[in-house]
Design a protein around this motif. Sequence first.
Motif, PDB file in Angstrom:
ATOM      1  N   ASP A  12      24.588  -0.844 -14.979  1.00  0.00           N
ATOM      2  CA  ASP A  12      24.276   0.579 -14.957  1.00  0.00           C
ATOM      3  C   ASP A  12      22.892   0.826 -14.371  1.00  0.00           C
ATOM      4  O   ASP A  12      22.619   1.906 -13.846  1.00  0.00           O
ATOM      5  CB  ASP A  12      24.332   1.157 -16.366  1.00  0.00           C
ATOM      6  N   TYR A  13      22.020  -0.180 -14.489  1.00  0.00           N
ATOM      7  CA  TYR A  13      20.651  -0.059 -14.000  1.00  0.00           C
ATOM      8  C   TYR A  13      20.232  -1.380 -13.343  1.00  0.00           C
ATOM      9  O   TYR A  13      20.836  -2.428 -13.589  1.00  0.00           O
ATOM     10  CB  TYR A  13      19.672   0.248 -15.140  1.00  0.00           C
ATOM     11  N   ALA A  14      19.185  -1.312 -12.531  1.00  0.00           N
ATOM     12  CA  ALA A  14      18.606  -2.519 -11.945  1.00  0.00           C
ATOM     13  C   ALA A  14      17.097  -2.348 -11.889  1.00  0.00           C
ATOM     14  O   ALA A  14      16.592  -1.248 -11.635  1.00  0.00           O
ATOM     15  CB  ALA A  14      19.151  -2.771 -10.537  1.00  0.00           C
ATOM     16  N   SER A  15      16.384  -3.415 -12.177  1.00  0.00           N
ATOM     17  CA  SER A  15      14.928  -3.386 -12.017  1.00  0.00           C
ATOM     18  C   SER A  15      14.601  -3.774 -10.585  1.00  0.00           C
ATOM     19  O   SER A  15      15.102  -4.778 -10.078  1.00  0.00           O
ATOM     20  CB  SER A  15      14.253  -4.341 -12.999  1.00  0.00           C
ATOM     21  N   MET A  16      13.788  -2.985  -9.927  1.00  0.00           N
ATOM     22  CA  MET A  16      13.471  -3.204  -8.514  1.00  0.00           C
ATOM     23  C   MET A  16      11.976  -3.029  -8.270  1.00  0.00           C
ATOM     24  O   MET A  16      11.322  -2.171  -8.897  1.00  0.00           O
ATOM     25  CB  MET A  16      14.227  -2.223  -7.614  1.00  0.00           C
ATOM     26  N   ALA A  17      11.453  -3.845  -7.365  1.00  0.00           N
ATOM     27  CA  ALA A  17      10.080  -3.660  -6.891  1.00  0.00           C
ATOM     28  C   ALA A  17      10.141  -2.741  -5.683  1.00  0.00           C
ATOM     29  O   ALA A  17      10.755  -3.090  -4.672  1.00  0.00           O
ATOM     30  CB  ALA A  17       9.454  -4.995  -6.529  1.00  0.00           C
ATOM     31  N   VAL A  18       9.555  -1.571  -5.790  1.00  0.00           N
ATOM     32  CA  VAL A  18       9.610  -0.577  -4.715  1.00  0.00           C
ATOM     33  C   VAL A  18       8.189  -0.153  -4.351  1.00  0.00           C
ATOM     34  O   VAL A  18       7.256  -0.267  -5.140  1.00  0.00           O
ATOM     35  CB  VAL A  18      10.431   0.656  -5.145  1.00  0.00           C
ATOM     36  N   ARG A  19       8.063   0.334  -3.133  1.00  0.00           N
ATOM     37  CA  ARG A  19       6.726   0.741  -2.664  1.00  0.00           C
ATOM     38  C   ARG A  19       6.431   2.164  -3.138  1.00  0.00           C
ATOM     39  O   ARG A  19       7.090   3.123  -2.747  1.00  0.00           O
ATOM     40  CB  ARG A  19       6.643   0.654  -1.141  1.00  0.00           C
ATOM     41  N   THR A  20       5.416   2.272  -3.981  1.00  0.00           N
ATOM     42  CA  THR A  20       4.972   3.571  -4.482  1.00  0.00           C
ATOM     43  C   THR A  20       3.572   3.910  -3.981  1.00  0.00           C
ATOM     44  O   THR A  20       3.064   5.003  -4.251  1.00  0.00           O
ATOM     45  CB  THR A  20       4.965   3.581  -6.030  1.00  0.00           C
ATOM     46  N   GLY A  21       2.939   2.959  -3.285  1.00  0.00           N
ATOM     47  CA  GLY A  21       1.585   3.176  -2.799  1.00  0.00           C
ATOM     48  C   GLY A  21       1.431   2.743  -1.356  1.00  0.00           C
ATOM     49  O   GLY A  21       2.393   2.765  -0.579  1.00  0.00           O
ATOM     50  N   GLY A  22       0.245   2.290  -1.005  1.00  0.00           N
ATOM     51  CA  GLY A  22      -0.063   1.902   0.363  1.00  0.00           C
ATOM     52  C   GLY A  22       0.512   0.552   0.738  1.00  0.00           C
ATOM     53  O   GLY A  22       1.305  -0.035   0.004  1.00  0.00           O
ATOM     54  N   PRO A  23       0.092   0.025   1.893  1.00  0.00           N
ATOM     55  CA  PRO A  23       0.610  -1.256   2.368  1.00  0.00           C
ATOM     56  C   PRO A  23       0.090  -2.415   1.515  1.00  0.00           C
ATOM     57  O   PRO A  23      -0.894  -2.298   0.794  1.00  0.00           O
ATOM     58  CB  PRO A  23       0.076  -1.347   3.804  1.00  0.00           C
ATOM     59  N   GLY A  24       0.786  -3.553   1.623  1.00  0.00           N
ATOM     60  CA  GLY A  24       0.359  -4.736   0.894  1.00  0.00           C
ATOM     61  C   GLY A  24       0.968  -4.821  -0.494  1.00  0.00           C
ATOM     62  O   GLY A  24       1.613  -3.880  -0.977  1.00  0.00           O
ATOM     63  N   PRO A  25       0.746  -5.942  -1.170  1.00  0.00           N
ATOM     64  CA  PRO A  25       1.323  -6.162  -2.503  1.00  0.00           C
ATOM     65  C   PRO A  25       0.892  -5.131  -3.538  1.00  0.00           C
ATOM     66  O   PRO A  25       1.646  -4.807  -4.447  1.00  0.00           O
ATOM     67  CB  PRO A  25       0.813  -7.559  -2.874  1.00  0.00           C
ATOM     68  N   SER A  26      -0.321  -4.607  -3.421  1.00  0.00           N
ATOM     69  CA  SER A  26      -0.813  -3.664  -4.427  1.00  0.00           C
ATOM     70  C   SER A  26      -0.105  -2.312  -4.369  1.00  0.00           C
ATOM     71  O   SER A  26      -0.284  -1.479  -5.264  1.00  0.00           O
ATOM     72  CB  SER A  26      -2.322  -3.452  -4.251  1.00  0.00           C
ATOM     73  N   GLY A  27       0.700  -2.099  -3.340  1.00  0.00           N
ATOM     74  CA  GLY A  27       1.440  -0.840  -3.231  1.00  0.00           C
ATOM     75  C   GLY A  27       2.818  -0.891  -3.840  1.00  0.00           C
ATOM     76  O   GLY A  27       3.568   0.092  -3.784  1.00  0.00           O
ATOM     77  N   LEU A  28       3.189  -2.042  -4.438  1.00  0.00           N
ATOM     78  CA  LEU A  28       4.515  -2.205  -5.027  1.00  0.00           C
ATOM     79  C   LEU A  28       4.475  -2.000  -6.541  1.00  0.00           C
ATOM     80  O   LEU A  28       3.543  -2.454  -7.211  1.00  0.00           O
ATOM     81  CB  LEU A  28       5.061  -3.606  -4.725  1.00  0.00           C
ATOM     82  N   SER A  29       5.489  -1.323  -7.048  1.00  0.00           N
ATOM     83  CA  SER A  29       5.614  -1.099  -8.490  1.00  0.00           C
ATOM     84  C   SER A  29       7.024  -1.477  -8.928  1.00  0.00           C
ATOM     85  O   SER A  29       7.955  -1.484  -8.131  1.00  0.00           O
ATOM     86  CB  SER A  29       5.342   0.368  -8.842  1.00  0.00           C
ATOM     87  N   MET A  30       7.172  -1.788 -10.212  1.00  0.00           N
ATOM     88  CA  MET A  30       8.473  -2.159 -10.763  1.00  0.00           C
ATOM     89  C   MET A  30       9.092  -0.943 -11.447  1.00  0.00           C
ATOM     90  O   MET A  30       8.464  -0.317 -12.310  1.00  0.00           O
ATOM     91  CB  MET A  30       8.313  -3.306 -11.760  1.00  0.00           C
TER      92      MET A  30
END
Length: 277
Positions: A12-30
């Motif tokens: 019913d759900y999935a946990s995903m790392a998506v881009r919520t900010g700028g470029p690079g790893p620091s822009g990814l959120s779960m």
Amino acid sequence: MGVMITNGLWSDYASMAVRTGGPGPSGLSMLVVPLLNTPGVRMRRIKVGGQTSAGTTFIELDDVKVPISNLIGKEGMGMIYVMQNFNHERLSISIGVNRLSRVALSSAFEYVMKREAFGKTLMEQPVVRHRLAKCGAELEAHWAWIEQFTYMMTKLSEEEANRELGGLTALAKAQAGKVLEVCASTAVLLFGGNGYTKSGQGEIAESKFEAQSRFLGSIKCMLTNIGIYREVPGARIPGGSEDVMLDLAIRQLVKNFQRKTKELETIQERPKGSSKL
């Protein structure tokens, strides 16, 4: 956007790392992303070579709305969460694959104890014992290794475990695929013609090992040897393919080596003196 994931069809759900900010790893959120009956989500099953019960799924996402409350942890920490979770996933894969290797080898062991050729059992042939011994050494060494890592995870803090065991669990996962390949191929060879058929003793082996394979979650052995041998790519690719794991392990170990060497250099120099007693 499209992603491929295990068990997607039944989620019913999935946990995903998506881009919520700028470029690079620091822009990814779960995020926890809703799937079932969600506008913009389309899912279809992908047929793969093994792990037929895994429900490998291709998920397409088109302007899917996810509420802010579905954020896991802190924003911008997605990549860190993913990498930390990989350590446990790879260790779990190593444990499951090691068990599958044991099923393959033990089934061959049992078979050569009763199969007779030229008036004696196959187990009485030195070349057969030699093959079993080599596989057994690889299997037991790998098991002792992952037992050690599991114990260390219970004793180290989360920060220490991520730092010290990240590269080593990647190496153990890569080794798991190699151990499975050698055990499964040896089982096929020792079963001879029976290891290449889907009937006869191969059919009997299917029902015998179905219960043992069920606890592995996503692996169903269609027959003792060919079925397990088909799972080798499924051990070497998920959780990070073998070559990626080998490279990651060394890069992590280099970082630890440099850090610990620097720490040793800061230790006060020992008093000078004679080594004679």
